[in-house]
Design a protein around this motif. Structure first.
Motif, mmCIF file in Angstrom:
data_model
loop_
_atom_site.group_PDB
_atom_site.id
_atom_site.type_symbol
_atom_site.label_atom_id
_atom_site.label_comp_id
_atom_site.label_asym_id
_atom_site.label_seq_id
_atom_site.Cartn_x
_atom_site.Cartn_y
_atom_site.Cartn_z
ATOM 1 N N ASP A 1 0.826 -1.201 0.000
ATOM 2 C CA ASP A 1 0.000 0.000 0.000
ATOM 3 C C ASP A 1 0.865 1.257 0.000
ATOM 4 O OD1 ASP A 1 -2.311 1.564 0.052
ATOM 5 O OD2 ASP A 1 -2.390 1.574 2.243
ATOM 6 N N ALA A 2 1.889 1.266 0.833
ATOM 7 C CA ALA A 2 2.767 2.432 0.923
ATOM 8 C C ALA A 2 3.501 2.690 -0.390
ATOM 9 C CB ALA A 2 3.774 2.228 2.054
ATOM 10 N N LEU A 3 4.124 1.659 -0.933
ATOM 11 C CA LEU A 3 4.901 1.837 -2.160
ATOM 12 C C LEU A 3 3.981 2.005 -3.368
ATOM 13 C CD1 LEU A 3 7.866 1.959 -3.106
ATOM 14 C CD2 LEU A 3 7.598 -0.418 -3.843
ATOM 15 N N GLY A 4 2.917 1.211 -3.432
ATOM 16 C CA GLY A 4 1.996 1.324 -4.557
ATOM 17 C C GLY A 4 1.351 2.696 -4.640
ATOM 18 N N SER A 5 0.949 3.234 -3.491
ATOM 19 C CA SER A 5 0.371 4.572 -3.456
ATOM 20 C C SER A 5 1.384 5.618 -3.908
ATOM 21 C CB SER A 5 -0.108 4.906 -2.037
ATOM 22 O OG SER A 5 -1.144 4.052 -1.631
ATOM 23 N N SER A 6 2.619 5.478 -3.431
ATOM 24 C CA SER A 6 3.671 6.450 -3.755
ATOM 25 C C SER A 6 4.002 6.448 -5.239
ATOM 26 C CB SER A 6 4.929 6.147 -2.936
ATOM 27 O OG SER A 6 4.679 6.266 -1.548
ATOM 28 N N LEU A 7 4.186 5.255 -5.810
ATOM 29 C CA LEU A 7 4.572 5.173 -7.215
ATOM 30 C C LEU A 7 3.416 5.539 -8.146
ATOM 31 C CD1 LEU A 7 6.830 1.989 -7.154
ATOM 32 C CD2 LEU A 7 7.526 4.383 -7.265
ATOM 33 N N ALA A 8 2.202 5.178 -7.767
ATOM 34 C CA ALA A 8 1.042 5.555 -8.578
ATOM 35 C C ALA A 8 0.873 7.072 -8.595
ATOM 36 C CB ALA A 8 -0.223 4.890 -8.030
ATOM 37 N N LEU A 9 0.977 7.696 -7.422
ATOM 38 C CA LEU A 9 0.862 9.145 -7.349
ATOM 39 C C LEU A 9 1.983 9.827 -8.120
ATOM 40 C CD1 LEU A 9 -0.515 11.672 -6.167
ATOM 41 C CD2 LEU A 9 0.955 11.415 -4.142
ATOM 42 N N ILE B 1 -5.165 7.655 -15.354
ATOM 43 C CA ILE B 1 -4.808 6.400 -14.688
ATOM 44 C C ILE B 1 -4.626 5.318 -15.743
ATOM 45 C CG2 ILE B 1 -5.505 4.624 -13.034
ATOM 46 C CD1 ILE B 1 -7.099 6.723 -11.551
ATOM 47 N N ASP B 2 -3.387 4.924 -15.979
ATOM 48 C CA ASP B 2 -3.104 3.879 -16.961
ATOM 49 C C ASP B 2 -2.972 2.527 -16.261
ATOM 50 O OD1 ASP B 2 -0.590 3.915 -15.732
ATOM 51 O OD2 ASP B 2 0.316 5.139 -17.318
ATOM 52 N N LYS B 3 -2.617 1.505 -17.010
ATOM 53 C CA LYS B 3 -2.521 0.143 -16.474
ATOM 54 C C LYS B 3 -1.548 0.051 -15.301
ATOM 55 C CE LYS B 3 -0.998 -4.520 -17.886
ATOM 56 N NZ LYS B 3 -2.154 -5.294 -17.399
ATOM 57 N N SER B 4 -0.378 0.666 -15.413
ATOM 58 C CA SER B 4 0.628 0.549 -14.349
ATOM 59 C C SER B 4 0.177 1.257 -13.080
ATOM 60 C CB SER B 4 1.976 1.102 -14.820
ATOM 61 O OG SER B 4 1.889 2.481 -15.123
ATOM 62 N N ILE B 5 -0.445 2.423 -13.212
ATOM 63 C CA ILE B 5 -0.969 3.126 -12.041
ATOM 64 C C ILE B 5 -2.080 2.300 -11.401
ATOM 65 C CG2 ILE B 5 -2.254 5.152 -11.265
ATOM 66 C CD1 ILE B 5 -0.789 6.799 -13.366
ATOM 67 N N ALA B 6 -2.976 1.773 -12.233
ATOM 68 C CA ALA B 6 -4.097 0.977 -11.729
ATOM 69 C C ALA B 6 -3.604 -0.259 -10.970
ATOM 70 C CB ALA B 6 -5.002 0.560 -12.885
ATOM 71 N N GLU B 7 -2.561 -0.904 -11.484
ATOM 72 C CA GLU B 7 -2.057 -2.116 -10.824
ATOM 73 C C GLU B 7 -1.351 -1.801 -9.516
ATOM 74 O OE1 GLU B 7 -1.698 -5.236 -14.544
ATOM 75 O OE2 GLU B 7 0.153 -4.274 -13.820
ATOM 76 N N SER B 8 -0.639 -0.694 -9.452
ATOM 77 C CA SER B 8 0.009 -0.309 -8.186
ATOM 78 C C SER B 8 -1.033 -0.003 -7.122
ATOM 79 C CB SER B 8 0.917 0.899 -8.408
ATOM 80 O OG SER B 8 2.027 0.562 -9.209
ATOM 81 N N LEU B 9 -2.096 0.693 -7.506
ATOM 82 C CA LEU B 9 -3.163 1.011 -6.561
ATOM 83 C C LEU B 9 -3.935 -0.251 -6.152
ATOM 84 C CD1 LEU B 9 -4.575 4.323 -8.081
ATOM 85 C CD2 LEU B 9 -3.059 4.054 -6.110
ATOM 86 N N TYR B 10 -4.195 -1.135 -7.117
ATOM 87 C CA TYR B 10 -4.896 -2.380 -6.805
ATOM 88 C C TYR B 10 -4.086 -3.224 -5.817
ATOM 89 C CZ TYR B 10 -7.162 -6.895 -7.264
ATOM 90 O OH TYR B 10 -7.810 -8.084 -6.973
ATOM 91 N N ALA B 11 -2.760 -3.264 -6.006
ATOM 92 C CA ALA B 11 -1.891 -4.031 -5.102
ATOM 93 C C ALA B 11 -2.014 -3.518 -3.673
ATOM 94 C CB ALA B 11 -0.442 -3.948 -5.575
ATOM 95 N N GLY B 12 -2.069 -2.192 -3.514
ATOM 96 C CA GLY B 12 -2.194 -1.618 -2.185
ATOM 97 C C GLY B 12 -3.500 -1.981 -1.510
ATOM 98 N N ILE B 13 -4.590 -1.921 -2.264
ATOM 99 C CA ILE B 13 -5.900 -2.248 -1.696
ATOM 100 C C ILE B 13 -6.012 -3.745 -1.424
ATOM 101 C CG2 ILE B 13 -8.382 -2.230 -2.111
ATOM 102 C CD1 ILE B 13 -7.921 0.253 -3.894
ATOM 103 N N MET B 14 -5.543 -4.559 -2.348
ATOM 104 C CA MET B 14 -5.615 -6.012 -2.184
ATOM 105 C C MET B 14 -4.897 -6.457 -0.915
ATOM 106 S SD MET B 14 -4.080 -9.004 -4.670
ATOM 107 C CE MET B 14 -2.372 -8.575 -4.241
ATOM 108 N N THR B 15 -3.691 -5.953 -0.696
ATOM 109 C CA THR B 15 -2.912 -6.402 0.459
ATOM 110 C C THR B 15 -3.420 -5.840 1.770
ATOM 111 O OG1 THR B 15 -1.313 -4.628 0.000
ATOM 112 C CG2 THR B 15 -0.803 -6.825 -0.854
ATOM 113 N N ASP B 16 -3.862 -4.573 1.780
ATOM 114 C CA ASP B 16 -4.339 -3.993 3.035
ATOM 115 C C ASP B 16 -5.709 -4.515 3.450
ATOM 116 O OD1 ASP B 16 -2.078 -2.505 3.625
ATOM 117 O OD2 ASP B 16 -3.220 -0.684 4.062
ATOM 118 N N THR B 17 -6.397 -5.193 2.557
ATOM 119 C CA THR B 17 -7.647 -5.866 2.928
ATOM 120 C C THR B 17 -7.421 -7.360 3.154
ATOM 121 O OG1 THR B 17 -8.224 -6.217 0.595
ATOM 122 C CG2 THR B 17 -9.129 -4.245 1.673
ATOM 123 N N GLY B 18 -6.147 -7.798 3.098
ATOM 124 C CA GLY B 18 -5.866 -9.227 3.250
ATOM 125 C C GLY B 18 -6.507 -10.030 2.151
ATOM 126 N N SER B 19 -6.329 -9.555 0.905
ATOM 127 C CA SER B 19 -6.989 -10.172 -0.254
ATOM 128 C C SER B 19 -8.501 -10.205 -0.071
ATOM 129 C CB SER B 19 -6.443 -11.591 -0.512
ATOM 130 O OG SER B 19 -5.103 -11.529 -0.927
#
Length: 343
Positions: A28-36, A156-174
């Motif tokens: 979440d931390a890295l995905g949010s940072s790189l997406a932003l 929001i392109d594919k790479s931004i979308a995937e970084s953000l999705y990774a953050g949400i997926m992990t912080d919700t425990g999948s």
């Protein structure tokens, strides 16, 4: 963000931006940072992402990873110069400046406008612009909403979308945790529509284990797990020698606490790890038992109600003894907490 129009006006001119996030960044931390960062670059801003420490190898697939500056003895002066020169600093996925170690003082002293985007409890009052709520499952959820509120969802392109999705997926425990709300599914649905490949992200996050990590998990489960059924508690104690034996790298202990919490009847789980410089602790709970309160009161930590961290400057043995003694003090709370699930 209450003052979104003022923020939008500030972003209408090119800014020198620094984005930073907490110690030992997770997805979440890295995905949010790189997406932003990717979004802001598209808007014409000069952007640098600085992390206070290194982070797990299984996050290095994220677009923009190669440009991340890790704050260490070789980069301290460079990072300090970037922070001092910045006109805008984003602080993502942490609620107080002490969570970014030495960077905290430099960010505090900087004359740049500061933006806090976070979902942890009790945020420190240091930012000029704030997007904060504990109702968000992840900071990545808030980053998506910010870009949307700024009218730039089309960026929001594919790479931004995937970084953000990774953050949400992990912080919700999948999507297992109670923070998996209707809005989480709405945002994730939008991210999929914008190109996020959910199977690819899941594979990169969860199926990139080294042989050493798999062996370490097996060792921890068989040799370092303590279960106290009468207190509905389970915990791991990991020594510095254990980490050395299995060539532990950053991220190898991530998720270990969830094995303890997965045991039937357990509502409180912990991992206590000797990191040499300090004893680091991860806490998880189910139901009304607040590990945030527990961590803040006893181990200089905090986080969320059901997920928090802490630390101790005492020895591993003394820290474990203190933890075990505290369990007895919390016996009533641990044994009376009701956990209800719909049939």
């Amino acid at each position: 963000m209450q003052n979104i129009e003022a923020f939008k006006a500030f972003l209408s001119k090119p800014q020198r931006v620094v984005i930073t996030t907490h110690h030992k960044p997770d997805a979440d931390a890295l995905g949010s940072s790189l997406a932003l960062a990717s979004y802001l670059k598209k808007k014409g801003h000069q952007v640098h992402v600085i992390t206070p420490t290194d982070y797990p190898d299984f996050l290095r697939w994220m677009a923009g990873n190669d440009e991340v500056i890790i704050y260490n003895e070789n980069q301290q002066d460079h990072c300090a110069a970037l922070v001092a020169d910045a006109t805008l600093i984003f602080c993502l996925d942490f609620s107080s400046l002490d969570r970014i170690n030495e960077l905290g003082a430099e960010v505090r002293e900087s004359k740049a406008k500061k933006v806090l985007i976070d979902h942890h409890l009790e945020p420190e009052d240091f930012a000029d612009f704030v997007k904060w709520t504990t109702e968000a499952a992840a900071t990545a959820e808030l980053i998506y909403e910010l870009i949307y509120d700024l009218g730039d969802e089309s960026l929001i392109d594919k790479s931004i979308a995937e970084s953000l999705y990774a953050g949400i997926m992990t912080d919700t425990g999948s999507f297992h945790h109670p923070n998996t709300t209707k809005n989480v599914f709405r945002v994730c649905g939008e991210l999929v529509g914008l190109g996020a490949d959910t199977a690819r992200v899941s594979k990169l996050i969860y199926d990139s284990n080294s042989v050493d990590r798999i062996k370490f998990i097996g060792f921890a489960l068989s040799e370092r797990l303590t279960v106290i059924p009468e207190l509905r508690t389970a915990y791991f104690v990991i020594s510095a020698d254990d980490l050395k034996k299995y060539h532990s790298r950053t991220g190898d202990t991530e998720g270990l606490v969830n094995y303890a919490l997965s045991i039937e009847g357990i509502i409180f789980a912990a991992v206590i790890i000797d990191r040499t410089e300090a004893i680091k602790m991860s806490f998880r709970s189910i139901g009304d038992f607040s590990v945030n309160t527990f961590a803040r009161k006893h181990f200089e930590g905090g986080g969320h109600k059901n997920a928090a961290g802490g630390k101790s400057d005492e020895s591993l043995e003394k820290t474990v003894s203190k933890f075990e003694a505290l369990l007895k003090d919390y016996k009533k709370e641990l044994t009376t907490t009701i956990v209800e699930y719909a049939d």
